[in-house]
Design a protein around this motif. Structure first.
Motif, PDB file in Angstrom:
ATOM      1  N   LEU A   1       6.546  -8.659  10.125  1.00 17.04           N
ATOM      2  CA  LEU A   1       6.144 -10.020   9.726  1.00 17.04           C
ATOM      3  C   LEU A   1       5.303 -10.708  10.809  1.00 17.04           C
ATOM      4  N   MET A   2       5.646 -10.501  12.067  1.00 16.08           N
ATOM      5  CA  MET A   2       4.871 -11.112  13.143  1.00 16.08           C
ATOM      6  C   MET A   2       3.458 -10.576  13.173  1.00 16.08           C
ATOM      7  N   VAL A   3       3.346  -9.233  12.979  1.00 13.50           N
ATOM      8  CA  VAL A   3       2.012  -8.651  12.979  1.00 13.50           C
ATOM      9  C   VAL A   3       1.229  -9.105  11.755  1.00 13.50           C
ATOM     10  N   ALA A   4       1.901  -9.115  10.602  1.00 16.96           N
ATOM     11  CA  ALA A   4       1.216  -9.537   9.374  1.00 16.96           C
ATOM     12  C   ALA A   4       0.811 -11.009   9.435  1.00 16.96           C
ATOM     13  N   ASP A   5       1.683 -11.843  10.007  1.00 18.53           N
ATOM     14  CA  ASP A   5       1.346 -13.276  10.104  1.00 18.53           C
ATOM     15  C   ASP A   5       0.205 -13.506  11.081  1.00 18.53           C
ATOM     16  N   ALA A   6       0.205 -12.730  12.167  1.00 18.86           N
ATOM     17  CA  ALA A   6      -0.863 -12.896  13.155  1.00 18.86           C
ATOM     18  C   ALA A   6      -2.201 -12.430  12.630  1.00 18.86           C
ATOM     19  N   ARG A   7      -2.200 -11.354  11.821  1.00 18.02           N
ATOM     20  CA  ARG A   7      -3.448 -10.799  11.334  1.00 18.02           C
ATOM     21  C   ARG A   7      -3.887 -11.389   9.999  1.00 18.02           C
ATOM     22  N   PHE A   8      -2.941 -11.636   9.088  1.00 14.83           N
ATOM     23  CA  PHE A   8      -3.302 -12.041   7.724  1.00 14.83           C
ATOM     24  C   PHE A   8      -2.763 -13.408   7.311  1.00 14.83           C
TER      25      PHE A   8
END
Length: 306
Positions: free
Chosen positions: A34-41
């Motif tokens: 979720l952190m990666v997805a929130d940061a990227r998308f």
């Protein structure tokens, strides 16, 4: 039964779902995703917006005490600043009013000094500038004290003028001070000349209670005088130079039962507010001496020779 033989696994009744380690790994991987997805998308941005909208009333209510305290502090600070500014403005206004009064006073004094200088240029006798220090203490006379005396060469009987005309005469001289009797004093008289008619007369200090004027005495009821006539010094007394303004006729009373008219005059000089004056040397020193009468024997010889 010995402790080593006990079964440590939970009974089948309490064994529900995956183990704690499996949950930790799963939720850790999900958080990382979720952190990666929130940061990227920005996949959690709609959720954040919904939560921020739902929590805004609670945040607003929680911030009201802080805003009230801050508003009260700002109000008290502004009130103190306004009071301080008002006090400073009042002080500046008082100082400016004082300066404005001083400027007006200095302007009037400057105009009077200029008039005195103009009057000084018109005089042929020597003059001396002086300043009025205070009024005499005697309540039954009209006198002032000036800052010139014997040390400055002041003579007894010298006329005193201000910018408007004759103010009075020096009647007592001290080493550093002198007393000037004002022309409105009841014991002072001054020979005057009516500019319009050329008639000579004598003006006396007003004997009334006010004592702020002059009176022409021994003028016939049919004398040619009018209200507004200007009276100047006649110069026949050997004290005052001729042509100096003295007074103006203000009121005339003609009575049938009296052979003389009562003529009241207003002095031209500032008898109650003069500050700077000039003292004129008496003109008696400029009048040529009267020739001596010839001796009787010389007169008799002169007649015999004729």
């Amino acid at each position: 039964m010995s402790l080593g033989t006990l079964d440590r696994s939970p009974p089948p009744f309490f064994n529900q779902g995956p183990s704690a380690l499996s949950k930790l790994m799963f939720f850790g991987a999900l958080s990382l995703f979720l952190m990666v997805a929130d940061a990227r998308f920005g996949v959690t941005q709609p959720i954040r917006s919904v939560l921020a909208t739902a929590l805004y009333p609670a945040q607003w209510l929680a911030l009201q005490p802080v805003h009230a305290i801050r508003y009260g502090s700002d109000y008290l600070t502004g009130l103190r600043q306004a009071q301080s500014s008002s006090e400073e403005a009042g002080k500046k206004l008082a100082l400016q009013s004082l300066r404005a009064g001083q400027v007006e006073q200095l302007t009037q004094e400057n105009n009077r000094l200029r008039k005195l200088l103009g009057l000084r240029d018109q005089l042929t006798t020597s003059v001396m500038a002086a300043e009025v220090l205070y009024d005499a203490a005697d309540p039954y006379t009209r006198k002032v004290v000036i800052d010139k005396g014997l040390a400055q060469g002041l003579e007894l009987g010298s006329p005193v003028l201000d910018e408007s005309g004759v103010l009075g005469q020096v009647t007592r001289v001290h080493p550093l001070l002198s007393e000037v009797t004002l022309l409105v004093d009841r014991d002072l008289a001054i020979p005057v000349l009516n500019v319009r008619t050329g008639a000579r007369s004598v003006a006396y200090g007003d004997p009334s209670a006010s004592g702020s004027g002059l009176e022409l005495r021994f003028m016939g009821s049919n004398a040619d005088v009018q209200e507004g006539d200007l009276l100047t010094t006649s110069g026949v007394d050997g004290v005052y130079p001729p042509g100096l303004p003295v007074a103006k006729i203000s009121r005339i009373e003609r009575r049938a039962e009296s052979a003389f008219a009562k003529i009241y005059c207003v002095p031209q000089a500032l008898v109650s507010g003069a500050r700077h004056v000039i003292v004129v040397k008496p003109v008696a020193g400029q009048i040529p001496l009267r020739p001596d009468a010839p001796a009787p024997e010389a007169a008799a010889k002169k007649k015999a020779s004729k």
